[in-house]
Design an enzyme around this catalytic site. Structure first.
Site, PDB file in Angstrom:
ATOM      1  N   LEU A  64      10.773 -20.592  -4.823  1.00  0.00           N
ATOM      2  CA  LEU A  64       9.800 -19.741  -4.125  1.00  0.00           C
ATOM      3  C   LEU A  64       8.531 -19.722  -4.952  1.00  0.00           C
ATOM      4  O   LEU A  64       8.591 -19.668  -6.185  1.00  0.00           O
ATOM      5  CB  LEU A  64      10.354 -18.304  -4.019  1.00  0.00           C
ATOM      6  CG  LEU A  64       9.357 -17.211  -3.614  1.00  0.00           C
ATOM      7  CD1 LEU A  64       9.196 -17.175  -2.095  1.00  0.00           C
ATOM      8  CD2 LEU A  64       9.799 -15.839  -4.093  1.00  0.00           C
ATOM      9  N   THR A 104     -10.772  -6.632  -4.821  1.00  0.00           N
ATOM     10  CA  THR A 104     -12.102  -6.551  -5.449  1.00  0.00           C
ATOM     11  C   THR A 104     -12.594  -5.098  -5.401  1.00  0.00           C
ATOM     12  O   THR A 104     -13.152  -4.580  -6.372  1.00  0.00           O
ATOM     13  CB  THR A 104     -13.091  -7.447  -4.661  1.00  0.00           C
ATOM     14  OG1 THR A 104     -12.547  -8.756  -4.591  1.00  0.00           O
ATOM     15  CG2 THR A 104     -14.441  -7.497  -5.314  1.00  0.00           C
ATOM     16  N   HIS A 154       2.525   3.456  -8.856  1.00  0.00           N
ATOM     17  CA  HIS A 154       2.311   2.037  -9.179  1.00  0.00           C
ATOM     18  C   HIS A 154       3.506   1.490  -9.957  1.00  0.00           C
ATOM     19  O   HIS A 154       3.961   0.380  -9.720  1.00  0.00           O
ATOM     20  CB  HIS A 154       1.026   1.858  -9.991  1.00  0.00           C
ATOM     21  CG  HIS A 154      -0.215   2.271  -9.245  1.00  0.00           C
ATOM     22  ND1 HIS A 154      -0.444   1.901  -7.941  1.00  0.00           N
ATOM     23  CD2 HIS A 154      -1.291   3.027  -9.610  1.00  0.00           C
ATOM     24  CE1 HIS A 154      -1.608   2.406  -7.540  1.00  0.00           C
ATOM     25  NE2 HIS A 154      -2.140   3.085  -8.526  1.00  0.00           N
ATOM     26  N   GLY A 212       0.042   5.572  -4.301  1.00  0.00           N
ATOM     27  CA  GLY A 212      -0.536   6.860  -4.689  1.00  0.00           C
ATOM     28  C   GLY A 212       0.074   7.995  -3.879  1.00  0.00           C
ATOM     29  O   GLY A 212       0.450   9.040  -4.435  1.00  0.00           O
ATOM     30  N   ASP A 230       0.824  -1.214   0.000  1.00  0.00           N
ATOM     31  CA  ASP A 230       0.000   0.000   0.000  1.00  0.00           C
ATOM     32  C   ASP A 230       0.861   1.268   0.000  1.00  0.00           C
ATOM     33  O   ASP A 230       1.992   1.253   0.484  1.00  0.00           O
ATOM     34  CB  ASP A 230      -0.934  -0.032   1.222  1.00  0.00           C
ATOM     35  CG  ASP A 230      -2.085   0.943   1.074  1.00  0.00           C
ATOM     36  OD1 ASP A 230      -2.386   1.363  -0.057  1.00  0.00           O
ATOM     37  OD2 ASP A 230      -2.695   1.290   2.115  1.00  0.00           O
TER      38      ASP A 230
HETATM   39  C1  IPE Z   1      -5.358  -2.680  -0.150  1.00  0.00           C
HETATM   40  O1  IPE Z   1      -5.022  -1.339  -0.366  1.00  0.00           O
HETATM   41  C2  IPE Z   1      -5.393  -3.416  -1.450  1.00  0.00           C
HETATM   42  C3  IPE Z   1      -4.107  -3.634  -2.090  1.00  0.00           C
HETATM   43  C4  IPE Z   1      -2.943  -3.314  -1.587  1.00  0.00           C
HETATM   44  C5  IPE Z   1      -4.174  -4.286  -3.357  1.00  0.00           C
HETATM   45  P1  IPE Z   1      -6.154  -0.234  -0.542  1.00  0.00           P
HETATM   46  O2  IPE Z   1      -5.458   1.068  -0.680  1.00  0.00           O
HETATM   47  O3  IPE Z   1      -7.083  -0.612  -1.615  1.00  0.00           O
HETATM   48  O4  IPE Z   1      -6.929  -0.341   0.851  1.00  0.00           O
HETATM   49  P2  IPE Z   1      -7.684   0.770   1.687  1.00  0.00           P
HETATM   50  O5  IPE Z   1      -8.636   1.469   0.769  1.00  0.00           O
HETATM   51  O6  IPE Z   1      -6.641   1.705   2.218  1.00  0.00           O
HETATM   52  O7  IPE Z   1      -8.340   0.011   2.795  1.00  0.00           O
HETATM   53  C1  IPE Z   2      -1.519   0.281  -3.392  1.00  0.00           C
HETATM   54  O1  IPE Z   2      -1.328   1.645  -3.409  1.00  0.00           O
HETATM   55  C2  IPE Z   2      -1.738  -0.294  -4.768  1.00  0.00           C
HETATM   56  C3  IPE Z   2      -3.123  -0.719  -5.030  1.00  0.00           C
HETATM   57  C4  IPE Z   2      -4.084  -0.764  -4.136  1.00  0.00           C
HETATM   58  C5  IPE Z   2      -3.429  -1.160  -6.392  1.00  0.00           C
HETATM   59  P1  IPE Z   2      -2.534   2.654  -3.447  1.00  0.00           P
HETATM   60  O2  IPE Z   2      -2.933   2.892  -4.855  1.00  0.00           O
HETATM   61  O3  IPE Z   2      -3.647   2.198  -2.559  1.00  0.00           O
HETATM   62  O4  IPE Z   2      -1.885   3.982  -2.859  1.00  0.00           O
HETATM   63  P2  IPE Z   2      -2.455   4.907  -1.699  1.00  0.00           P
HETATM   64  O5  IPE Z   2      -2.810   4.013  -0.555  1.00  0.00           O
HETATM   65  O6  IPE Z   2      -3.643   5.618  -2.242  1.00  0.00           O
HETATM   66  O7  IPE Z   2      -1.331   5.832  -1.365  1.00  0.00           O
HETATM   67 MG    MG Z   3      -4.057   2.416  -0.618  1.00  0.00          MG
END
Ligand code: IPE
Ligand code: IPE
Ligand code: MG
Length: 275
Positions: free
Chosen positions: A148, A83, A54, A40, A37
């Site tokens: 792995l 999802t 990403h 963004g 996570d």
């Molecule tokens: C969790 O991250 C999903 C993935 C890392 C693929 P999100 O950014 O989607 O989760 P929330 O919205 O912070 O709970």
């Molecule tokens: C995790 O990073 C990647 C995915 C969930 C696909 P985010 O896209 O959720 O980035 P933040 O959490 O908004 O910073």
């Molecule tokens: Mg996120």
């Protein structure tokens, strides 16, 4: 001696030493699962749009996959797309899907040379056809590798996984293949998409959020959690070693006690204490 791999040829002496230290300081988790996570926010901090985050995250995937393989982790599950992530703006979803196709293409040979087997869990049929095909190609190419297992959770959610398992189980009950009395912890596990993968020993979440976000809900019953503020694109092998070090210090009791009563307590003594 293990055959020389592409990864081994580029590994620094300092890193080899660090890995030896981690290996000698305790057990290495058999299965690490990561909620990747913060892509963004990483991009935003740099004044860029989310897709840059990403893209940068792919470098972390490579570094963590290879260092996990080197240190002796046998299963690495990466939460790459949930999802709920389908609800994001279509430009971001499209960008992510294209990035997935490109990354699979670019990394396939390297994964294979490193003896890494790729698998996936999730609603794969919801992915664009180009993704499904590319994914299937790499899965097929690496299917006999055994250093792995890298499992990508794509269009995955824990509730989806459990819902599917319940559906399949009820169909098998209706067909008379199993009886309701057969339903047990182990049977439920065997109906999940992770049936062939042991439960995670360690779950890492980057970006400082203290939540599971619908990841491996059933499977994480006794996983150790490690949460770091580091955004995923900055999460590299040195921090993985820190996470493993933290795991090695945990006392996994599974609901039991470490220094329980060694002698029997009589009913009279118990009554006296609790009254
Ligand atoms: C969790 O991250 C999903 C993935 C890392 C693929 P999100 O950014 O989607 O989760 P929330 O919205 O912070 O709970
Ligand atoms: C995790 O990073 C990647 C995915 C969930 C696909 P985010 O896209 O959720 O980035 P933040 O959490 O908004 O910073
Ligand atoms: Mg996120």
């Amino acid at each position: 001696m293990e055959p020389l791999t592409l990864t081994d040829t580029i590994q620094s002496e300092e890193d080899k030493k660090l890995q030896e230290e981690v290996k000698s300081s305790g057990s290495i988790p058999n299965h690490i699962a990561i909620i990747m996570d913060g892509n963004g926010r990483w991009a935003k901090d740099k004044g860029n749009i989310r897709l840059f985050g990403h893209k940068a995250g792919v470098e972390s995937v490579r570094d963590i996959t290879e260092s996990s393989a080197q240190i002796g982790v046998k299963h690495l599950t990466l939460y790459a797309f949930s999802t709920e992530n389908w609800n994001r703006p279509s430009a971001e979803v499209n960008g992510l899907m294209k990035l997935l196709v490109n990354s699979l293409k670019n990394e396939a040979e390297r994964l294979h040379k490193n003896n890494i087997k790729l698998t996936s869990i999730g609603q794969i049929d919801r992915l664009p056809e180009s993704c499904q095909n590319q994914l299937q190609d790499v899965i097929e190419m690496t299917k006999d590798n055994d250093r792995l297992e890298l499992c990508l959770a794509l269009s995955y959610s824990g509730r989806w996984d459990i819902t599917e398992a319940v559906k399949k189980m009820s169909q098998d009950v209706a067909k008379g293949k199993i009886s309701p009395d057969d339903i047990s912890d182990d049977l439920i596990s065997s109906y999940l998409s992770t049936a062939d993968i042991p439960d995670p020993d360690l779950i890492i979440r980057t970006s400082g959020e203290y939540r599971i976000s619908n990841f491996l809900l059933w499977q994480l019953a006794y996983s150790e959690l490690y949460i770091t503020k580091t955004y995923w694109p900055d999460f590299r092998r040195n921090e993985l070693y820190q996470a493993i070090n933290s795991y090695q210090k945990r006392d996994r009791r599974y609901g039991n006690v470490k220094n329980g009563y060694t002698k029997k307590l009589s009913a009279a003594v118990i009554n006296k204490i609790i009254s």
